[in-house]
Structures are given as C-alpha cells and as structure tokens.
Design a protein around this motif. Structure first.
Motif, mmCIF file in Angstrom:
data_model
loop_
_atom_site.group_PDB
_atom_site.id
_atom_site.type_symbol
_atom_site.label_atom_id
_atom_site.label_comp_id
_atom_site.label_asym_id
_atom_site.label_seq_id
_atom_site.Cartn_x
_atom_site.Cartn_y
_atom_site.Cartn_z
ATOM 1 N N SER A 54 8.554 42.462 2.064
ATOM 2 C CA SER A 54 9.401 41.350 2.501
ATOM 3 C C SER A 54 10.576 41.155 1.532
ATOM 4 O O SER A 54 10.435 41.369 0.325
ATOM 5 C CB SER A 54 8.536 40.084 2.541
ATOM 6 N N LEU A 55 11.697 40.757 2.078
ATOM 7 C CA LEU A 55 12.871 40.427 1.258
ATOM 8 C C LEU A 55 13.207 38.959 1.468
ATOM 9 O O LEU A 55 13.271 38.495 2.610
ATOM 10 C CB LEU A 55 14.088 41.219 1.725
ATOM 11 N N LYS A 56 13.444 38.244 0.381
ATOM 12 C CA LYS A 56 13.860 36.841 0.486
ATOM 13 C C LYS A 56 15.245 36.745 -0.140
ATOM 14 O O LYS A 56 15.454 37.259 -1.246
ATOM 15 C CB LYS A 56 12.883 35.989 -0.312
ATOM 16 N N ALA A 57 16.184 36.109 0.548
ATOM 17 C CA ALA A 57 17.542 35.995 0.033
ATOM 18 C C ALA A 57 17.961 34.536 0.009
ATOM 19 O O ALA A 57 17.400 33.709 0.732
ATOM 20 C CB ALA A 57 18.504 36.780 0.924
ATOM 21 N N GLN A 58 18.955 34.219 -0.797
ATOM 22 C CA GLN A 58 19.564 32.892 -0.748
ATOM 23 C C GLN A 58 21.017 33.082 -0.344
ATOM 24 O O GLN A 58 21.727 33.923 -0.913
ATOM 25 C CB GLN A 58 19.454 32.197 -2.106
ATOM 26 N N LEU A 59 21.439 32.338 0.666
ATOM 27 C CA LEU A 59 22.797 32.469 1.203
ATOM 28 C C LEU A 59 23.573 31.175 1.031
ATOM 29 O O LEU A 59 22.984 30.086 0.993
ATOM 30 C CB LEU A 59 22.752 32.784 2.704
ATOM 31 N N GLY A 60 24.872 31.292 0.988
ATOM 32 C CA GLY A 60 25.721 30.106 0.940
ATOM 33 C C GLY A 60 27.158 30.523 0.734
ATOM 34 O O GLY A 60 27.425 31.641 0.275
ATOM 35 N N ASN A 61 28.094 29.630 1.055
ATOM 36 C CA ASN A 61 29.494 29.909 0.757
ATOM 37 C C ASN A 61 29.645 30.086 -0.749
ATOM 38 O O ASN A 61 28.908 29.467 -1.507
ATOM 39 C CB ASN A 61 30.380 28.746 1.221
ATOM 40 N N PRO A 62 30.599 30.916 -1.190
ATOM 41 C CA PRO A 62 30.790 31.045 -2.632
ATOM 42 C C PRO A 62 31.354 29.741 -3.217
ATOM 43 O O PRO A 62 32.557 29.495 -3.123
ATOM 44 C CB PRO A 62 31.783 32.205 -2.789
ATOM 45 N N ASP A 63 30.497 28.909 -3.748
ATOM 46 C CA ASP A 63 30.910 27.613 -4.302
ATOM 47 C C ASP A 63 29.939 27.274 -5.438
ATOM 48 O O ASP A 63 28.755 27.038 -5.208
ATOM 49 C CB ASP A 63 30.858 26.537 -3.202
#
Ligand SMILES: NC(=O)c1ccc[n+]([C@@H]2O[C@H](COP(=O)([O-])OP(=O)(O)OC[C@H]3O[C@@H](n4cnc5c(N)ncnc54)[C@H](OP(=O)(O)O)[C@@H]3O)[C@@H](O)[C@H]2O)c1
Length: 365
Positions: free
Chosen positions: A233-242
C-alpha cells in the motif's frame, strides 16, 4: 481547541518561512501568541516582547536566552544553515517544542539533535515533504513501513534537458517553478541538493535506513511525499503548495487548524506525473546518500561546503556547476572524523569552510 495559548519564538522571522508563520500566528490568536523574533539584516516586521537582530554583539547569548525562556513553548527554527544548530540543541535541552524548517541542522548533526529529543513529537517537521511523511506515518507501526518516497519538483532545470548547466545564471536558478522560497533553498532545489539534504533529514527524523528512502520527481508539487507499506500500500499527503499548512501543523499538533489554507480542488488540478530521478545529470541526491552512509563528519562537510558554494554562486563568484564540484572536492579532502558529537561536527564544518575558501583562492588565481 485544547490547552492554553502557545507562546512562540521565530528564528528567521523576516524570511519566507518566518513571514508565513507570522500569518498563521495572527490568524489564530486564541491558540498562538508571538514571544520573540530573530531577524538577520532586515528590520523586524513587527513589535514583539523580544527582538534580536543578526550582528548584535551579544547575538548568541540573547538567542540562547530566548529559546530557553520559561515563557516560550515553541521555537520555530527557520534560519538556513549551520547557524541554527546551537539554538536548536539549546531549545530541545530546555524541553521546548521545536518546529524545524532548517534542514541543515539535521543534516550536519542528526545524531546529536535526535539524542537531544526528550519526548515524542518534541521535534516537528516544517519541510512540506517531511510534514507529509509525518502525517502518513501517524498511527502506523514502524515495522509495517517498507519505504519513504520523497517527491521533488525537479526545480527549474529538470524539464530543460538541452540546457548546459554550466551556463545557468543566478536569476535562472532563483526562478523556482512551484515554490516561492529564500535564495539558499531555491538554489539547492535547482541543483537537487535540497532533495539530498531532505533525504538525510528524513533518515534522522523518522529513523529509517538510507536504503529505505527514495526520491521521485513530481513536477506539480501536489503530492508532498509518500510512505510505502509492507503490504504494497502507498499512502500520500496532497495539497496545494502552501507552506502555511505544514507550519500550522507543526505549531498546532495534534490538532489541525481549520481553514489554514484553501482546500485542494481535485477537479482543478493538472494531471499528476511521476518520473525517476536522473542521477547522471543531478548527482546531488546520491552524493548526500553516500555522505550520510559514511557518517563520521561527512554530512557536516557536505552541508558546510554546499552552504559556502551556494553563497559564492549567488555572489557571482562560481558557476552553477561549481557548487557540486566544490562539495565533491571537500568530501574527497575530508579525512573522516572521530564521532558524531557536537565538537566533531563543528570541526568537520570548519574544515569544509576552510577547504572551500582555500580552493576558491587557488581556482581564481
Ligand atoms: N521557504 C520555504 O518554503 C521552505 C520550505 C521548506 C524548508 N525551508 C527551509 O527553511 C529554512 C529557511 O528558509 P527560507 O526560505 O525561509 O529562508 P529565507 O527566506 O532566506 O529567510 C532566512 C531568514 O533567516 C534570517 N537569517 C539568515 N542568516 C541569519 C543569521 N546569520 N543570523 C540571523 N538571522 C539570519 C534571515 O534574515 P534577514 O532576511 O533579515 O537577513 C531571514 O529571516 C531553510 O533551511 C530552508 O531550507 C524553507
């Protein structure tokens, strides 16, 4: 909200991270209160109970007094480079929570810094990649983690394979495609040294072996990093670059600050791409991995020679490709130190800076 208002000292308050931290503090006055500001050459951006300016005769003593002040709860370390090492160690020894943006501290003295950490989450990442890894690791057992994957935008030159890096100008190197940051970290992003420094930072911060950390190019800077688990499994964290998101998380943990950044709208994103790192053209990541593997002062030599070389490039004294050449030269010249304590690290740092200056004189005469 839980607990009392947290009183914060910001080291590097006039910089990119520091000024965004001030925005976060101002936005949540029921949670945070500013105690002290440390600046370099620019004037303090606002009043504070304690203001310390770079170059003051008693700068070091006042800095230590601020980060150990009984009124201080959290120290945000955001002065780039080795100058942040002593205040970080002093703050940790005094039991303060340290939000660390200055990756150089963990690169040069990771073992000494981690040995000074007295409780879980006393040292909290601010770098967006490490904040992403931190978030992905919450609630997971270390035994279930197989790999950390640091994402890298690739910097301004990744998508220009035809460009001769020798010819790169300062203005070109300072044009980061995704993030607006201070000059040192922006140049480090262009050489990809930044990613190598982050690899060493992650190795210490999360106590994961160097072979278990990889870098993947992700030009959109939306996936901030990923953790791979033993079941695939892969877990990622996403968000606008801020940066206000990771700054806010480091200050408010274990809480999340409502509305600290705009939510990321998936339907407005470009498609997300991932590519393998080209270590031939950008050897900095592997240089860092090898320095960390060798330990015994090599990471401190790498860090100090890179700091000196980036400053020389910004001053127009060496070419862009001279940065990596200077780091390689210092690493080759270092005989290897005896240990990882503060004295040994500082000796390696001094060696590298002297080596850089002597080499620069030879090259330019
Ligand atoms: N910017 C980002 O988005 C970002 C993201 C992740 C990690 N980081 C890391 O965070 C750290 C800070 O980066 P930044 O982009 O915020 O840097 P920056 O914009 O260049 O700001 C640096 C700050 O440190 C101060 N400073 C520099 N040398 C000093 C000295 N000798 N004594 C006292 N103060 C000094 C500067 O003061 P003056 O300007 O007043 O001289 C300024 O307040 C770096 O280690 C970087 O790798 C930054």
């Amino acid at each position: 909200m839980t607990g009392r208002v947290q009183r914060i000292a910001i080291l590097g308050a006039t910089g990119s991270v520091g000024s965004q931290a001030l925005q976060v503090i101002d936005r949540y006055p029921d949670r945070f209160q500013l105690l002290g500001l440390v600046c370099g050459r620019r004037p303090a951006p606002r009043p504070a109970e304690v203001i310390i300016a770079g170059g003051e005769p008693d700068f070091d003593a006042r800095l230590e007094a601020l980060v150990t002040d009984s009124r201080c709860d959290i120290v945000l370390v955001a002065i780039p480079g080795a100058v942040s090492l002593r205040p970080t160690l002093a703050a940790l020894a005094a039991g303060k929570t340290v939000a660390i943006a200055s990756k150089e501290v963990l690169v040069m003295a990771g073992q000494a810094v981690m040995a000074a950490v007295g409780r879980p989450d006393q040292l909290r990442p601010v770098d967006s990649e490490h904040s992403a890894l931190w978030q992905c690791l919450w609630g997971e057992s270390p035994a279930s983690v197989s790999r950390l994957l640091l994402t890298a935008s690739g910097g301004p030159f990744w998508s220009r394979p035809e460009l001769e890096l020798e010819q790169v100008t300062v203005a070109e190197a300072l044009k980061h495609p995704r993030w607006s940051m201070g000059p040192k970290v922006t140049v480090d992003s262009a050489t990809l040294m930044n990613k190598g420094l982050e690899l060493i930072e992650a190795h210490h911060l999360f106590q994961v072996g160097l072979a278990g950390i990889d870098v993947v190019i992700h030009p959109q800077s939306v996936v901030h990093s990923l953790v791979e688990f033993v079941d695939g499994s892969l877990k990622a964290q996403l968000g606008n670059p801020d940066m206000r998101l990771p700054i806010g998380l480091a200050l408010a943990y274990p809480e999340r600050l409502p509305g600290v950044v705009e939510p990321t709208r998936l339907d407005s994103l470009e498609s997300l791409a991932f590519e393998a790192l080209d270590s031939q053209r950008f050897p900095a990541v592997e240089l860092c991995r090898e320095a960390a593997r060798r330990a015994r002062g090599y990471p401190a030599v790498l860090n100090a020679s890179n700091e000196e070389a980036v400053a020389a490039f910004l001053a127009g004294r060496i070419a862009f490709t001279g940065i990596l050449a200077a780091v390689e030269s210092a690493l080759a010249a270092w005989p290897g130190g005896g240990g990882e304590d503060l004295a040994a690290v500082l000796a390696a740092d001094t060696f590298a800076r002297n080596h850089f200056r002597e080499r620069l004189v030879k090259v330019s005469t």
